[in-house]
Write a protein that holds these residues in place. Structure first.
Motif, short mmCIF file in Angstrom:
data_model
loop_
_atom_site.label_atom_id
_atom_site.label_comp_id
_atom_site.label_asym_id
_atom_site.label_seq_id
_atom_site.Cartn_x
_atom_site.Cartn_y
_atom_site.Cartn_z
N LEU A 43 4.60 0.67 9.11
CA LEU A 43 3.61 -0.40 8.93
C LEU A 43 3.48 -1.14 10.25
CD1 LEU A 43 1.75 -2.20 7.15
CD2 LEU A 43 3.78 -3.62 6.70
N VAL A 44 2.28 -1.12 10.85
CA VAL A 44 2.03 -1.81 12.10
C VAL A 44 1.44 -3.18 11.81
CG1 VAL A 44 0.79 -1.77 14.29
CG2 VAL A 44 1.70 0.35 13.35
N VAL A 45 1.96 -4.21 12.47
CA VAL A 45 1.53 -5.59 12.25
C VAL A 45 1.11 -6.19 13.60
CG1 VAL A 45 2.20 -7.87 11.43
CG2 VAL A 45 3.17 -5.81 10.35
N GLY A 46 -0.14 -6.63 13.70
CA GLY A 46 -0.62 -7.27 14.93
C GLY A 46 -0.16 -8.72 14.98
N ILE A 47 1.03 -8.95 15.46
CA ILE A 47 1.67 -10.26 15.39
C ILE A 47 1.00 -11.30 16.28
CG2 ILE A 47 3.35 -9.68 17.20
CD1 ILE A 47 4.04 -11.79 14.03
N ALA A 48 0.25 -10.87 17.28
CA ALA A 48 -0.37 -11.82 18.21
C ALA A 48 -1.88 -11.92 18.04
CB ALA A 48 -0.05 -11.44 19.66
N PHE A 49 -2.44 -11.24 17.03
CA PHE A 49 -3.89 -11.20 16.84
C PHE A 49 -4.29 -12.03 15.63
CE2 PHE A 49 -2.98 -6.76 18.53
CZ PHE A 49 -3.22 -7.12 19.85
N THR A 50 -5.41 -12.76 15.74
CA THR A 50 -5.86 -13.61 14.65
C THR A 50 -7.09 -13.06 13.93
OG1 THR A 50 -7.12 -14.98 16.21
CG2 THR A 50 -4.90 -15.71 15.65
N TYR A 110 1.10 6.09 7.88
CA TYR A 110 0.90 5.09 8.94
C TYR A 110 -0.14 4.09 8.43
CZ TYR A 110 -0.78 3.10 13.39
OH TYR A 110 -1.15 2.24 14.41
N VAL A 111 0.24 2.82 8.35
CA VAL A 111 -0.62 1.78 7.79
C VAL A 111 -0.61 0.58 8.72
CG1 VAL A 111 -0.95 0.18 5.84
CG2 VAL A 111 -0.14 2.53 5.43
N THR A 119 0.82 -1.22 0.00
CA THR A 119 0.00 0.00 0.00
C THR A 119 0.85 1.27 0.00
OG1 THR A 119 -0.17 0.13 2.43
CG2 THR A 119 -1.81 -1.22 1.27
N PHE A 120 2.14 1.15 0.29
CA PHE A 120 3.03 2.31 0.26
C PHE A 120 3.47 2.61 -1.17
CE2 PHE A 120 3.29 0.84 4.59
CZ PHE A 120 3.47 1.99 5.36
N LEU A 178 -5.16 0.38 17.43
CA LEU A 178 -4.15 0.54 16.38
C LEU A 178 -4.60 1.50 15.29
CD1 LEU A 178 -2.73 -3.08 15.90
CD2 LEU A 178 -1.71 -1.17 17.14
N ASP A 179 -5.84 1.35 14.83
CA ASP A 179 -6.29 2.15 13.69
C ASP A 179 -6.61 3.60 14.07
OD1 ASP A 179 -6.03 -0.12 12.20
OD2 ASP A 179 -8.16 -0.40 11.81
#
Length: 388
Positions: A282-289, A315-316, A198-199, A299-300
């Motif tokens: 880029l934020v990544v929710g590494i522990a969320f499903t 910011y994405v 998206t960047f 986050l958003d």
């Protein structure tokens, strides 16, 4: 009453042994505004999740004080949490795939067990019993193990079995963690790639990948909880698949209450990146499903506004799994491999944290095979934990 008991219809008749039941365990979230305060009251009363000073009094006070603000947050994302919708979609996709790739254990049915909002463990167990399930798998939806998440969900599942008189009704095994499972890592890596795409191409090489996981109280971490190491392992495997082609950081979010929490906080890291004039994050929710309040609002909305206030112009957030087919493939692969192994749990499940004082931890009732379980540390605090 919602039970979230569903199965894939494949035309295959159930065998005499009944379907294989898969309990999908997670914290859950309020579906309506009216469910917010009861949810918070249960959350802040639970010593397996968070331990507060004078918890019998401070827990309810903290829950009531936070209710209006949390209700407003849920209103901002549509009125309630979508986590049940996404868990059901993932369960359906998982069972459809399992019926194809593991016919020996078919048919497969999934049952949702949340902690503080329906459907709970009691609902799942009653539905399984009515459906004639004998072989049961407790499948955590937290990829990385913690006593406060997976551990507390399992403890409640066993307590519910005792309350309902179903202690011997099922032959149990446990999928207690999957932080580096190749199919999970591939699905998570795919979300990172989608986020990076998206960047603008001219900005892409400058993107900092900020992995964010739910924080835990330091009292839990200092007992020897595996969570930080397993989250770090997930991050490492994702970046390895990306050939380490971007700078990356790991931070923790969602700390609440008057106790120290695992850091650095995602909020602080975003501020620091802005101060260092980084423009692309880029934020990544590494522990969320799936999407829920921590992704859609924290986050958003909250951190998105914070990022722009501190000069981060791009910011994405990487997309959550939700109904992503690749993640449903991963869930099915994890369950298929587990069922084929004949093991009751991972080797590390029975190893308590060095400072564990909860007698219930690391248990499996009526397991399909014996497993090694270390004894609990003797302490007056042993009596503080519920047994039924």
């Amino acid at each position: 009453m919602s039970t979230s008991r569903e199965h894939a219809s494949t035309g295959r008749p159930a065998s005499d042994r009944g379907p294989t039941g898969i309990v999908m365990m997670n914290l859950g979230g309020p579906k309506t505004q009216d469910e917010v305060q009861p949810f918070l009251l249960e959350l802040f009363a639970d010593r397996e999740i968070i331990q507060l000073p004078l918890q019998r009094w401070s827990g309810p006070r903290l829950a009531r004080r936070r209710t209006k603000g949390v209700q407003k947050n849920y209103q901002d994302i549509g009125g309630g949490s979508p986590i049940l919708k996404w868990t059901e979609a993932q369960g359906r996709g998982m069972c459809e795939r399992l019926d194809r790739i593991s016919p020996a254990t078919a048919p497969h049915r999934f049952y949702v067990a949340f902690r503080y909002v329906s459907p709970k463990s009691d609902d799942a167990l009653q539905a399984m019993h009515a459906d004639g399930v004998r072989r049961a798998v407790a499948f955590t939806q937290y990829p990385q193990f913690s006593c406060s998440t997976t551990g507390s969900s399992l403890n409640e599942l066993w307590r519910a079995s005792k309350r309902l008189g179903l202690h011997d009704a099922f032959d149990w095994s446990v999928i207690d963690r999957w932080p580096t499972h190749p199919s999970f890592i591939e699905a998570m890596t795919d979300t990172v790639r989608q986020g990076l795409a998206t960047f603008d191409e001219k900005d892409r090489d400058d993107v900092v990948v900020l992995f964010s996981a739910h924080s835990l109280p330091m009292g839990v971490i200092n007992r020897g909880d595996a969570y930080p190491a397993e989250v770090g392992a997930s991050v490492h495997e994702v970046m390895k698949r990306l050939d380490y082609d971007h700078e990356y950081l790991l931070a923790y979010q969602s700390d609440v209450g008057p106790v120290p929490w695992l850091g650095p906080s995602t909020e602080t890291v975003i501020k620091d990146l802005g101060a260092k004039r980084r423009k692309n994050v880029l934020v990544v929710g590494i522990a969320f499903t799936s999407d829920h309040i921590e992704t859609l609002h924290e986050l958003d909305i909250e951190y998105g506004e914070l990022a722009h206030e501190h000069g981060i112009t791009n910011y994405v957030r990487a997309p959550a799994f939700n109904d992503m087919p690749l993640f449903q493939d991963a869930l099915a692969d994890i369950v298929r491999e587990h069922l084929a192994s004949g093991e009751p749990c991972t080797r590390n499940y029975g190893l308590r944290c060095p400072g564990c004082v909860n007698p219930q931890c690391r248990n499996i009732i009526n397991p399909i095979a014996p497993f090694k379980r270390t004894p609990v540390t003797s302490s007056p605090k042993n009596k503080l934990y519920p047994t039924g």
